[in-house]
Design a protein around this motif. Structure first.
Motif, PDB file in Angstrom:
ATOM      1  N   THR A 195       5.977  36.035  -6.691  1.00 39.71           N
ATOM      2  CA  THR A 195       5.596  36.577  -5.500  1.00 39.71           C
ATOM      3  C   THR A 195       4.452  35.755  -4.921  1.00 39.71           C
ATOM      4  OG1 THR A 195       4.583  38.670  -4.860  1.00 39.71           O
ATOM      5  CG2 THR A 195       4.183  38.089  -7.045  1.00 39.71           C
ATOM      6  N   HIS A 196       4.102  36.478  -3.566  1.00 38.39           N
ATOM      7  CA  HIS A 196       2.733  35.747  -3.059  1.00 38.39           C
ATOM      8  C   HIS A 196       1.953  36.942  -3.076  1.00 38.39           C
ATOM      9  CE1 HIS A 196       5.447  37.378   0.236  1.00 38.39           C
ATOM     10  NE2 HIS A 196       4.426  37.745   0.819  1.00 38.39           N
ATOM     11  N   ASP A 197       2.271  38.103  -3.381  1.00 40.17           N
ATOM     12  CA  ASP A 197       1.522  39.230  -3.421  1.00 40.17           C
ATOM     13  C   ASP A 197       0.715  39.692  -4.639  1.00 40.17           C
ATOM     14  OD1 ASP A 197       1.690  42.053  -1.300  1.00 40.17           O
ATOM     15  OD2 ASP A 197       0.714  42.168  -3.350  1.00 40.17           O
ATOM     16  N   VAL A 198      -0.651  39.538  -4.535  1.00 40.13           N
ATOM     17  CA  VAL A 198      -1.439  39.591  -5.833  1.00 40.13           C
ATOM     18  C   VAL A 198      -1.253  41.108  -6.325  1.00 40.13           C
ATOM     19  CG1 VAL A 198      -3.709  39.709  -6.750  1.00 40.13           C
ATOM     20  CG2 VAL A 198      -3.238  38.057  -4.727  1.00 40.13           C
ATOM     21  N   ASP A 199      -1.081  42.048  -5.533  1.00 41.85           N
ATOM     22  CA  ASP A 199      -0.747  43.416  -5.939  1.00 41.85           C
ATOM     23  C   ASP A 199       0.600  43.739  -6.570  1.00 41.85           C
ATOM     24  OD1 ASP A 199      -3.121  44.469  -4.667  1.00 41.85           O
ATOM     25  OD2 ASP A 199      -2.344  44.640  -2.966  1.00 41.85           O
ATOM     26  N   ASP A 200       1.553  42.981  -6.354  1.00 37.44           N
ATOM     27  CA  ASP A 200       2.732  43.089  -7.002  1.00 37.44           C
ATOM     28  C   ASP A 200       2.454  42.580  -8.189  1.00 37.44           C
ATOM     29  OD1 ASP A 200       4.100  43.877  -4.801  1.00 37.44           O
ATOM     30  OD2 ASP A 200       5.174  42.041  -4.344  1.00 37.44           O
ATOM     31  N   ALA A 201       1.920  41.489  -8.275  1.00 37.86           N
ATOM     32  CA  ALA A 201       1.743  40.681  -9.811  1.00 37.86           C
ATOM     33  C   ALA A 201       0.825  41.545 -10.587  1.00 37.86           C
ATOM     34  CB  ALA A 201       0.956  39.294  -9.278  1.00 37.86           C
ATOM     35  N   LEU A 202      -0.347  42.214 -10.194  1.00 43.12           N
ATOM     36  CA  LEU A 202      -0.948  43.208 -10.990  1.00 43.12           C
ATOM     37  C   LEU A 202      -0.248  44.496 -11.247  1.00 43.12           C
ATOM     38  CD1 LEU A 202      -4.516  42.623  -9.133  1.00 43.12           C
ATOM     39  CD2 LEU A 202      -3.952  41.819 -11.368  1.00 43.12           C
ATOM     40  N   ALA A 203       0.625  44.805 -10.521  1.00 37.30           N
ATOM     41  CA  ALA A 203       1.256  45.950 -10.988  1.00 37.30           C
ATOM     42  C   ALA A 203       2.361  45.921 -11.993  1.00 37.30           C
ATOM     43  CB  ALA A 203       1.956  46.452  -9.494  1.00 37.30           C
ATOM     44  N   ILE A 204       2.898  44.544 -12.006  1.00 46.76           N
ATOM     45  CA  ILE A 204       4.157  44.352 -12.710  1.00 46.76           C
ATOM     46  C   ILE A 204       3.788  43.588 -14.102  1.00 46.76           C
ATOM     47  CG2 ILE A 204       6.330  43.341 -13.170  1.00 46.76           C
ATOM     48  CD1 ILE A 204       7.133  44.563 -10.526  1.00 46.76           C
ATOM     49  N   ALA A 205       3.077  42.670 -13.996  1.00 42.39           N
ATOM     50  CA  ALA A 205       2.867  41.533 -14.934  1.00 42.39           C
ATOM     51  C   ALA A 205       1.867  41.875 -15.997  1.00 42.39           C
ATOM     52  CB  ALA A 205       2.433  40.202 -14.478  1.00 42.39           C
ATOM     53  N   ASP A 206       2.089  41.093 -17.088  1.00 40.18           N
ATOM     54  CA  ASP A 206       1.133  41.252 -18.412  1.00 40.18           C
ATOM     55  C   ASP A 206       0.160  39.918 -18.257  1.00 40.18           C
ATOM     56  OD1 ASP A 206       2.524  43.189 -19.637  1.00 40.18           O
ATOM     57  OD2 ASP A 206       3.975  41.906 -20.206  1.00 40.18           O
ATOM     58  N   ARG A 207       0.986  38.935 -17.596  1.00 41.90           N
ATOM     59  CA  ARG A 207       0.237  37.717 -17.420  1.00 41.90           C
ATOM     60  C   ARG A 207       0.237  36.960 -15.859  1.00 41.90           C
ATOM     61  NH1 ARG A 207       1.215  32.246 -19.611  1.00 41.90           N
ATOM     62  NH2 ARG A 207       3.236  32.727 -20.419  1.00 41.90           N
ATOM     63  N   VAL A 208      -0.469  36.359 -15.486  1.00 42.33           N
ATOM     64  CA  VAL A 208      -0.592  36.028 -14.268  1.00 42.33           C
ATOM     65  C   VAL A 208      -0.735  34.350 -14.297  1.00 42.33           C
ATOM     66  CG1 VAL A 208      -1.474  35.812 -11.678  1.00 42.33           C
ATOM     67  CG2 VAL A 208      -1.362  38.013 -12.993  1.00 42.33           C
ATOM     68  N   ILE A 209       0.021  33.574 -13.537  1.00 45.45           N
ATOM     69  CA  ILE A 209      -0.264  32.296 -13.643  1.00 45.45           C
ATOM     70  C   ILE A 209      -0.082  31.837 -12.049  1.00 45.45           C
ATOM     71  CG2 ILE A 209       0.698  31.738 -15.744  1.00 45.45           C
ATOM     72  CD1 ILE A 209       3.009  30.191 -14.383  1.00 45.45           C
ATOM     73  N   VAL A 210      -0.916  30.949 -11.701  1.00 51.29           N
ATOM     74  CA  VAL A 210      -0.851  30.245 -10.339  1.00 51.29           C
ATOM     75  C   VAL A 210      -0.655  28.995 -10.370  1.00 51.29           C
ATOM     76  CG1 VAL A 210      -2.492  29.718  -8.406  1.00 51.29           C
ATOM     77  CG2 VAL A 210      -3.108  32.070  -9.735  1.00 51.29           C
ATOM     78  N   LEU A 211       0.432  28.483  -9.368  1.00 49.63           N
ATOM     79  CA  LEU A 211       0.866  27.132  -9.421  1.00 49.63           C
ATOM     80  C   LEU A 211       0.231  26.628  -8.145  1.00 49.63           C
ATOM     81  CD1 LEU A 211       4.550  27.314  -9.950  1.00 49.63           C
ATOM     82  CD2 LEU A 211       2.903  26.577 -11.489  1.00 49.63           C
ATOM     83  N   ALA A 212      -0.523  25.369  -8.241  1.00 49.27           N
ATOM     84  CA  ALA A 212      -1.067  24.785  -7.280  1.00 49.27           C
ATOM     85  C   ALA A 212      -0.832  23.184  -7.497  1.00 49.27           C
ATOM     86  CB  ALA A 212      -2.488  25.069  -7.236  1.00 49.27           C
ATOM     87  N   GLY A 213      -0.918  22.790  -6.307  1.00 46.26           N
ATOM     88  CA  GLY A 213      -1.041  21.111  -6.245  1.00 46.26           C
ATOM     89  C   GLY A 213       0.250  20.619  -6.023  1.00 46.26           C
ATOM     90  N   SER A 214       0.381  19.345  -5.818  1.00 43.55           N
ATOM     91  CA  SER A 214       1.622  18.486  -5.638  1.00 43.55           C
ATOM     92  C   SER A 214       1.843  17.410  -6.553  1.00 43.55           C
ATOM     93  CB  SER A 214       2.168  18.283  -4.137  1.00 43.55           C
ATOM     94  OG  SER A 214       2.991  17.925  -3.993  1.00 43.55           O
ATOM     95  N   PRO A 215       2.415  17.112  -7.285  1.00 44.48           N
ATOM     96  CA  PRO A 215       3.405  18.241  -7.953  1.00 44.48           C
ATOM     97  C   PRO A 215       2.702  19.314  -8.493  1.00 44.48           C
ATOM     98  CG  PRO A 215       3.005  16.364  -9.439  1.00 44.48           C
ATOM     99  CD  PRO A 215       2.505  15.992  -7.968  1.00 44.48           C
ATOM    100  N   ALA A 216       3.319  20.500  -8.491  1.00 44.82           N
ATOM    101  CA  ALA A 216       2.455  21.700  -8.799  1.00 44.82           C
ATOM    102  C   ALA A 216       2.403  21.639 -10.422  1.00 44.82           C
ATOM    103  CB  ALA A 216       3.498  22.774  -8.364  1.00 44.82           C
ATOM    104  N   GLU A 217       1.068  22.403 -10.698  1.00 43.90           N
ATOM    105  CA  GLU A 217       0.803  22.541 -12.066  1.00 43.90           C
ATOM    106  C   GLU A 217       0.331  23.856 -12.161  1.00 43.90           C
ATOM    107  OE1 GLU A 217      -2.180  19.462 -12.805  1.00 43.90           O
ATOM    108  OE2 GLU A 217      -0.630  17.894 -13.000  1.00 43.90           O
ATOM    109  N   VAL A 218       0.037  24.273 -13.500  1.00 42.03           N
ATOM    110  CA  VAL A 218      -0.523  25.787 -13.665  1.00 42.03           C
ATOM    111  C   VAL A 218      -1.896  25.515 -13.606  1.00 42.03           C
ATOM    112  CG1 VAL A 218      -0.622  27.546 -15.317  1.00 42.03           C
ATOM    113  CG2 VAL A 218       1.337  26.438 -15.131  1.00 42.03           C
ATOM    114  N   ALA A 219      -2.399  26.202 -12.546  1.00 43.97           N
ATOM    115  CA  ALA A 219      -3.753  26.158 -11.846  1.00 43.97           C
ATOM    116  C   ALA A 219      -4.715  27.109 -12.683  1.00 43.97           C
ATOM    117  CB  ALA A 219      -3.889  26.195 -10.455  1.00 43.97           C
TER     118      ALA A 219
END
Lengths: 247, 242
Positions: free
Chosen positions: B187-211
């Protein structure tokens, strides 16, 4: 009710013009003469012979066209190699006004049934082929992905996703192909025939019988309309799920 | 081709284990050695800027894209839900939901999953007769019909209006709790993530890594996630408030 106004007005004008003698019967037969000729042809059995011959040629030619278009269209739509090999040639052939083939077909196949059916098949083939190829190319890749995710085999992907997704386009192509079949039948029967609705036309012309010509024209109109309506019914039944009105 | 995919049903194995995932489109390297674990029953939200590779990750797990290297192991069945419902327009809702079913056992689940998403009354309707929210519910039911261990959710709420979004989000949350299925929510929506997930990861960079990675209710706060996404929230307004 509104859509009857123009036909009724035309009919009234026709009737008035012929009944008053403003137009001579060798130029345009009166409605009465046309109806009488129709009954006469029906009683002598000639009507059914000609109607039957024409319907048979259209049905056979259309069936052959449908069969070939399904095979060639699936190949070209489904394989890039086949598309590169076949499609340019077929498009070039399609660009030739199809009646230009008539002399060649007559030379090759003579003036028998084969030539007429072949001409009808040529006319019906291209609309079906073009519609099928564009239908296959237009299948929503996203729906195919759903099939892929759930591990459908190639065969299952074709029967459960590709065929139903292509069907609306194919049916539209078939409807146009059937209309073309009637068009090409007239050409074939005008050139050389001893039976059929086109034969009625030429016979009427040679004997200056406008009533006979008009009967043939009316029958062509009826056959064309009936097959068009039939195909539309088929579309409604088979692909009523489409969200758009087919053109 | 050195990629490997396997599905195992061992009770100890995680719902998904990704090791050294490498994926390139031409010269553009999306991932180069990405690792990710999703435990049984865990719900992970993957956030990141557009085009960072979130969806590619999901498509690799779903088997829609081939990875160039690395391993992706998933336990048991996978169900997938996209941004669009992707219902087959020629099948009614019931048959759409039954589409992935391979046997009688899975087919008898159809009425259950339809009831679960609140569409028991709509089984005979065609997709063209459904609203956007209903169509997405039908898609959710289809994703559930094989009783998946892992649900892959690719922006499933993005095409919905605000109210339908809240409804469907609640429904997904409830169903995940009920079925104890694991999920990866892109998702690109933080509220979706907080409403559903136990854990949040953010991908960033190129190549993408867990930021960024953090558990909801612990380190994965709204502010921390936005920070990891590089978002400055509030802007002028918060500055004025000081």
């Amino acid at each position: 009710m509104g859509k009857l106004v123009v036909p009724l007005a035309l009919f009234a004008a026709w009737w008035a013009a012929t009944a008053s003698g403003a137009i001579k019967s060798y130029q345009l037969a009166s409605p009465r003469d046309v109806v009488r000729e129709l009954f006469e042809l029906a009683q002598t059995g000639l009507l059914w012979r000609d109607l039957g011959a024409s319907i048979e040629r259209v049905a056979l030619g259309f069936a052959i066209a449908l069969f070939l278009a399904l095979i060639v269209g699936s190949l070209v739509g489904g394989s890039r190699i086949a598309e590169r090999a076949l499609d340019p040639t077929l498009q070039a052939i399609r660009a030739v006004p199809s009646l230009a083939w008539v002399p060649l077909i007559l030379l090759w196949l003579g003036i028998g049934e084969t030539a007429k059916v072949t001409l009808v098949a040529i006319g019906a083939f291209f609309p079906i082929y073009v519609a099928l190829v564009s239908g296959i190319h237009g299948v929503d890749r996203k729906l195919v992905e759903v099939g892929t995710i759930y591990g459908l085999s190639r065969t299952a992907l074709i029967t459960r996703v590709l065929v139903p997704a292509t069907l609306p386009q194919l049916l539209v192509g078939a409807r146009i192909g059937l209309t073309q079949a009637w068009l090409f039948l007239v050409a074939a029967e005008l050139l050389a025939a001893t039976s059929g609705l086109g034969f009625l036309l030429t016979d009427g012309q040679q004997t200056s019988r406008t009533d006979e010509i008009l009967v043939a024209i009316l029958l062509f109109a009826a056959c064309g309309k009936l097959s068009e309506t039939g195909m539309r019914q088929l579309e409604k039944r088979l692909v009523g799920w489409t969200d758009t009105v087919p053109v | 081709m050195t990629s490997a995919r396997r599905r195992s049903a061992g009770s100890e194995s995680p719902a998904a284990r990704i090791r050294g995932l490498r994926k390139a489109y031409g010269t553009h390297l999306v991932f180069d050695g990405l690792d990710l674990d999703v435990a049984r029953g865990e719900r992970v939200a993957v956030l990141g800027a557009s085009g960072c590779g979130k969806s590619t990750l999901l498509r690799c797990i779903a088997g829609l894209e081939r990875s160039d290297a690395g391993t992706i192991a998933t336990a048991g069945e996978i169900g997938v839900m996209f941004q669009e419902p992707r219902l087959f327009p020629w099948l009614d809702v019931g048959r759409n939901v039954a589409f992935p079913a391979r046997n009688g056992t899975e087919r008898v689940r159809v009425p259950n999953v339809l009831a679960l998403v609140g569409l028991a009354h709509a089984a005979t309707r065609l997709p063209k007769e459904l609203s956007g929210g209903m169509a997405q519910r039908a898609a959710l039911a289809r994703a559930l019909v094989r009783d998946p261990h892992l649900l892959l959710l690719d922006e499933p709420f993005a095409a919905l209006d605000a109210l339908r979004r809240i409804e469907l989000r609640a429904a997904v949350h409830e169903i995940l709790t009920l079925t104890r299925a694991s999920a990866i929510l892109v998702t690109h929506d933080v509220d979706d993530a907080l409403a559903i997930a136990d854990r949040v990861i953010v991908l960033a960079g190129s190549p993408a890594e867990v930021a960024f990675t953090g558990n909801v209710g612990e380190t994965a706060t709204r502010a921390a996630i936005l920070d990891a996404l590089g978002v400055v929230e509030g802007g002028a307004y918060s500055r004025v408030r000081g």
